[in-house]
Design an enzyme around this catalytic site. Structure first.
Site, PDB file in Angstrom:
ATOM      1  N   ARG A  69       0.859  -1.184   0.000  1.00 56.53           N
ATOM      2  CA  ARG A  69       0.000   0.000   0.000  1.00 56.53           C
ATOM      3  C   ARG A  69       0.897   1.235   0.000  1.00 56.53           C
ATOM      4  NH1 ARG A  69      -1.947   0.995   4.388  1.00 56.53           N
ATOM      5  NH2 ARG A  69      -1.267  -0.745   5.675  1.00 56.53           N
ATOM      6  N   TYR A 197      -1.060  -3.757  -6.928  1.00 58.53           N
ATOM      7  CA  TYR A 197      -0.872  -4.422  -5.639  1.00 58.53           C
ATOM      8  C   TYR A 197      -2.206  -4.476  -4.872  1.00 58.53           C
ATOM      9  CZ  TYR A 197       0.022  -5.334  -0.840  1.00 58.53           C
ATOM     10  OH  TYR A 197      -0.073  -5.880   0.412  1.00 58.53           O
ATOM     11  N   GLY A 198      -2.496  -5.626  -4.278  1.00 67.02           N
ATOM     12  CA  GLY A 198      -3.781  -5.897  -3.619  1.00 67.02           C
ATOM     13  C   GLY A 198      -4.371  -4.760  -2.795  1.00 67.02           C
ATOM     14  N   GLY A 199      -3.612  -4.293  -1.801  1.00 67.05           N
ATOM     15  CA  GLY A 199      -4.159  -3.284  -0.893  1.00 67.05           C
ATOM     16  C   GLY A 199      -4.581  -1.996  -1.601  1.00 67.05           C
ATOM     17  N   LYS A 206      -9.514  -2.296   1.936  1.00 68.07           N
ATOM     18  CA  LYS A 206      -9.169  -1.107   2.717  1.00 68.07           C
ATOM     19  C   LYS A 206      -9.948   0.128   2.229  1.00 68.07           C
ATOM     20  CE  LYS A 206      -5.925  -3.310   4.999  1.00 68.07           C
ATOM     21  NZ  LYS A 206      -6.174  -3.710   6.381  1.00 68.07           N
ATOM     22  N   HIS A 226     -10.584  -1.630  11.931  1.00 69.86           N
ATOM     23  CA  HIS A 226      -9.504  -2.496  11.468  1.00 69.86           C
ATOM     24  C   HIS A 226      -9.292  -3.585  12.525  1.00 69.86           C
ATOM     25  CE1 HIS A 226      -5.049  -2.586   9.887  1.00 69.86           C
ATOM     26  NE2 HIS A 226      -5.771  -3.543   9.379  1.00 69.86           N
ATOM     27  N   SER A 248      -0.056  -3.118  11.709  1.00 66.52           N
ATOM     28  CA  SER A 248       0.581  -4.229  11.012  1.00 66.52           C
ATOM     29  C   SER A 248       1.848  -4.681  11.755  1.00 66.52           C
ATOM     30  CB  SER A 248       0.889  -3.878   9.562  1.00 66.52           C
ATOM     31  OG  SER A 248       1.398  -2.601   9.493  1.00 66.52           O
ATOM     32  N   ALA A 249       2.250  -5.935  11.477  1.00 72.05           N
ATOM     33  CA  ALA A 249       3.419  -6.563  12.106  1.00 72.05           C
ATOM     34  C   ALA A 249       3.229  -6.835  13.599  1.00 72.05           C
ATOM     35  CB  ALA A 249       4.689  -5.747  11.876  1.00 72.05           C
ATOM     36  N   CYS A 250       1.985  -7.042  14.013  1.00 76.49           N
ATOM     37  CA  CYS A 250       1.731  -7.412  15.406  1.00 76.49           C
ATOM     38  C   CYS A 250       1.070  -8.784  15.506  1.00 76.49           C
ATOM     39  CB  CYS A 250       0.844  -6.374  16.081  1.00 76.49           C
ATOM     40  SG  CYS A 250       1.663  -4.810  16.373  1.00 76.49           S
ATOM     41  N   GLY A 251       1.022  -9.524  14.406  1.00 73.96           N
ATOM     42  CA  GLY A 251       0.511 -10.894  14.464  1.00 73.96           C
ATOM     43  C   GLY A 251      -1.002 -11.007  14.479  1.00 73.96           C
ATOM     44  N   ASP A 277      -9.263  -9.159   9.727  1.00 69.61           N
ATOM     45  CA  ASP A 277      -8.782  -7.812   9.381  1.00 69.61           C
ATOM     46  C   ASP A 277      -9.788  -6.688   9.622  1.00 69.61           C
ATOM     47  OD1 ASP A 277      -6.623  -6.243   8.411  1.00 69.61           O
ATOM     48  OD2 ASP A 277      -7.599  -6.064   6.467  1.00 69.61           O
ATOM     49  N   ASN A 374       6.548  -8.407   2.127  1.00 70.50           N
ATOM     50  CA  ASN A 374       5.098  -8.162   2.121  1.00 70.50           C
ATOM     51  C   ASN A 374       4.390  -9.080   1.120  1.00 70.50           C
ATOM     52  OD1 ASN A 374       2.718  -6.806   2.968  1.00 70.50           O
ATOM     53  ND2 ASN A 374       2.808  -5.473   1.162  1.00 70.50           N
ATOM     54  N   ARG A 376       2.108 -12.146  -0.196  1.00 72.11           N
ATOM     55  CA  ARG A 376       0.776 -12.410   0.353  1.00 72.11           C
ATOM     56  C   ARG A 376       0.165 -13.707  -0.141  1.00 72.11           C
ATOM     57  NH1 ARG A 376      -1.601  -8.195   3.767  1.00 72.11           N
ATOM     58  NH2 ARG A 376       0.071  -6.669   3.851  1.00 72.11           N
ATOM     59  N   ARG A 407       2.942  -2.904  19.505  1.00 67.07           N
ATOM     60  CA  ARG A 407       4.240  -3.536  19.759  1.00 67.07           C
ATOM     61  C   ARG A 407       5.074  -2.552  20.574  1.00 67.07           C
ATOM     62  NH1 ARG A 407       7.972  -7.164  17.068  1.00 67.07           N
ATOM     63  NH2 ARG A 407       6.341  -7.962  15.716  1.00 67.07           N
ATOM     64  N   ASN A 503      -1.432 -16.624  23.905  1.00 70.64           N
ATOM     65  CA  ASN A 503      -2.182 -15.385  24.086  1.00 70.64           C
ATOM     66  C   ASN A 503      -3.616 -15.658  24.542  1.00 70.64           C
ATOM     67  OD1 ASN A 503       0.047 -13.939  23.333  1.00 70.64           O
ATOM     68  ND2 ASN A 503      -0.541 -13.771  21.179  1.00 70.64           N
TER      69      ASN A 503
HETATM   70  C1  OXD Z   1      -2.756  -4.094   6.306  1.00 69.76           C
HETATM   71  C2  OXD Z   1      -3.279  -5.285   5.632  1.00 69.76           C
HETATM   72  O1  OXD Z   1      -1.805  -3.483   5.793  1.00 69.76           O
HETATM   73  O2  OXD Z   1      -4.210  -5.896   6.184  1.00 69.76           O
HETATM   74  O3  OXD Z   1      -3.263  -3.747   7.359  1.00 69.76           O
HETATM   75  O4  OXD Z   1      -2.811  -5.610   4.536  1.00 69.76           O
HETATM   76 MN    MN Z   2      -5.063  -4.872   7.819  1.00 74.05          MN
END
Ligand code: OXD
Ligand code: MN
Length: 592
Positions: A69, A197-199, A206, A226, A248-251, A277, A374, A376, A407, A503
């Site tokens: 994105r 690109y998808g996003g 989104k 989100h 993003s990047a928090c699992g 998502d 990134n 997918r 994070r 978790n």
């Molecule tokens: C994001 C996604 O970037 O879900 O949040 O791709």
């Molecule tokens: Mn997302």
């Protein structure tokens, strides 16, 4: 396919501008999907994978300049600049239409324009909304067929109504200098050009389900967030649901499909994924908050997904899945990515389409990866082994708790509960993540990402916070709001909490607390679990470690509070005073 006059008019206008050679309506049939796949394989847009190991699966590579994105090229085009606010990029709508018309003019010459009617949410649910995407990309069509409910049934549902979101996409020249992802919330319109690109191009996700939907939600009294949606089944069969927002990047996808630790599974706990998502949240007839996942597929990050981190995601992606920018194992025509396993293939083509050799790979240099960081998978939700049985419900799911998480190495404790909805809104508004070395080269830089919605609010962030506060007054039985942080580190920089399936231990405390059954200790930032509140059965962690995880470092928080104040000031004069009051109250509690 339709007699809808509004739709036909718009398609004719668009075709006059973009000049496609032909127009094809997407009907949602298996035959048409197959034909499009064949066509895409012939042109090289898709690579067919090993059909024994990966039936119905394909690989796609985007242009190398088009892999994520692009927040800098994403615009909210409201007539008044202040309605888009200081956090969003803005262009005057008239100027934007004029600028983009020049790029769209003739952009589909020699190509087909596909008409994709799609529903966000189950077709026919009063929660759902309809969009139409016009695109010159088969890749977009095939992804939208996975990510949404698409085809003739949606047109039948729409009938002659003008009530649909108009999305227009053209790959054009994939020129990054003329790439635009533009939203016109006042016109229910999205224009996206020069990306594949998808996003940026799967406009239901989104662009519609977050940016346009958040704008509609404010107007109509609901919320587009989100958030993943997760069902937790108790041994007695009762299922409770949470909605959770993470930058993003928090699992996030891992949490949405988590596997319970053995001892909880043996007791009879089960997890059901409702969404990974996006959540659309409304007030139900019973006065609670109800959530719907508007999507029908997962568009997940591949690297790091493996048997340990997310076995359910792996199982989800072995059929009818489109992989984008992962590596191709040429020995057996399968896919590979960093973190899938410890054995990179002998012969491999990287995401750029070049030969790749393991000896050139350096762990600390992302540019040497075989799969793009990134990269997918686009996979149907129905493949997910832990998918909720009620995936097609038109009602949604009652939410017992809202969870925010970022994070943070030192500040945020493992879990805390806000004092009330207004304070919970504050907690969401200060959500932040620290960059990891891998992401940016700089460690520990705080990026504020309110409600994990920074790139996705389709209007002024101050108004968005005000809408949250307003909703709190309207929901007769609002769910309590919590914050989690799986990423707290010790003196040596190691994560203290094991994360992943474990978790669930924290989520169970959250649910018990929400039900009024768990003890807590009041701290300056909120309520944290009382000693013994989190079940540590089978973990090496001691209560002492948990105490460390729940510690409030007043100095670090006071420093953070300064940063929050600066961020609030940047949002500008539509910031609700209630949140400044909450910030002052926090500082006061911290200084006591
Ligand atoms: C994001 C996604 O970037 O879900 O949040 O791709
Ligand atoms: Mn997302």
């Amino acid at each position: 396919m339709t007699s809808n006059y509004h739709l036909k008019n718009w398609i004719n206008e668009t075709a006059a501008m973009t000049s496609p050679d032909r127009i094809v309506w997407i009907d949602g049939s298996a035959e048409q999907k197959k034909e499009l796949e064949e066509q895409a394989v012939k042109t090289g847009e898709l690579i067919r994978l090993n059909q024994e190991k990966y039936p119905g699966c394909f690989l796609h590579r985007t242009a190398v300049n088009d892999v994520a994105r692009v927040e800098g090229r994403t615009f909210i085009c409201t007539r008044k600049k202040e309605d888009a606010g200081n956090i969003n990029n803005w262009i005057d709508p008239e100027e934007c239409y004029a600028r983009l018309k020049k790029i769209f003019r003739g952009s589909m010459r020699g190509r087909t324009m596909y008409v994709i009617p799609y529903s966000m949410g189950p077709v026919g649910s009063e929660f759902s909304k309809i969009g139409i995407e016009l695109t010159d990309s088969i890749y977009v069509v095939l992804n939208m067929l996975i990510m949404t409910r698409a085809g003739k049934k949606v047109l039948d549902m729409l009938g002659d109504s003008p009530d649909f979101i108009k999305g227009l996409h053209s790959k054009a020249e994939l020129d990054e200098n003329n790439r635009y992802i533009c939203h016109f919330p006042e016109d229910n319109t999205i224009w996206s050009v020069n990306s594949g690109y998808g996003g940026n191009v799967l406009l239901g996700k989104k662009c519609f389900a977050l940016r346009i939907a958040s704008y509609l939600g404010r107007k109509e009294g609901w919320m587009a967030e989100h958030m993943l949606i997760l069902g937790i089944q108790y041994p007695d069969g009762e299922i409770k649901y949470i909605a959770a927002a993470f930058p993003s990047a928090c699992g996030k996808t891992n949490l949405a499909m988590l596997v319970p630790p053995d001892f909880l599974r043996k007791k009879g706990y089960r997890i059901y994924c409702v969404g990974d998502d996006i959540a659309w949240l409304r007030i139900g007839k019973d006065g609670r908050l109800w959530a719907v996942n508007p999507e029908n597929g997962f568009f997940g990050v591949a690297p790091g997904t493996n048997e340990k981190t997310n076995p359910n995601a792996l199982a989800t992606t072995v059929r009818n899945t489109i992989f984008t920018n992962v590596a191709l194992n040429t020995d057996d025509n399968t896919v590979w990515w960093e973190g899938l396993d410890d054995c990179p293939p002998e012969h491999c083509i990287d995401w750029r389409g070049n030969e790749w050799h393991y000896e050139n790979y350096r762990k600390d240099d992302k540019t040497t990866c075989a799969a793009h960081p990134n990269s997918r998978f686009t996979a149907p939700m129905e493949n997910c082994p832990c998918l909720t049985a009620d995936h097609e419900t038109t009602e949604g799911f009652p939410i017992s708790a809202i969870v925010f998480g970022g994070r943070r190495a030192k500040t945020a404790p493992l879990v805390y509960q806000s004092f009330n909805w207004q304070h919970g809104t504050f907690v969401g508004s200060i959500l932040a993540s620290e960059t990891t070395a891998a992401a940016s080269g700089q460690v520990g830089v705080v990026r504020r990402d309110p409600m994990a919605m920074r790139p996705f609010v389709g209007y002024n962030m101050g108004d968005y916070f005000a809408h949250w506060l307003e909703m709190g007054k309207k929901i007769p039985c609002p769910p309590p709001i919590f914050n989690v942080n799986w990423f707290r580190t010790d003196e040596n920089g190691h994560f203290i909490w094991p994360g992943f399936g474990d978790n669930l231990r924290v989520i169970l405390w959250i649910l018990e607390r929400a039900a009024g059954n768990a003890e807590a200790v009041r701290t300056p930032v909120g309520y944290v679990p009382a000693e013994g509140g989190i079940d540590l059965t089978g973990l090496k962690l001691k209560n002492d470690d948990v105490a460390k995880l729940l510690e409030i470092d007043r100095d670090a928080w006071l420093k953070d509070a300064e940063n929050i104040g600066e961020f609030y000031d940047m949002i500008g004069d539509r910031m609700p005073h209630e949140l400044y009051d909450e910030l002052d109250a926090l500082k006061k509690r911290l200084s006591e």
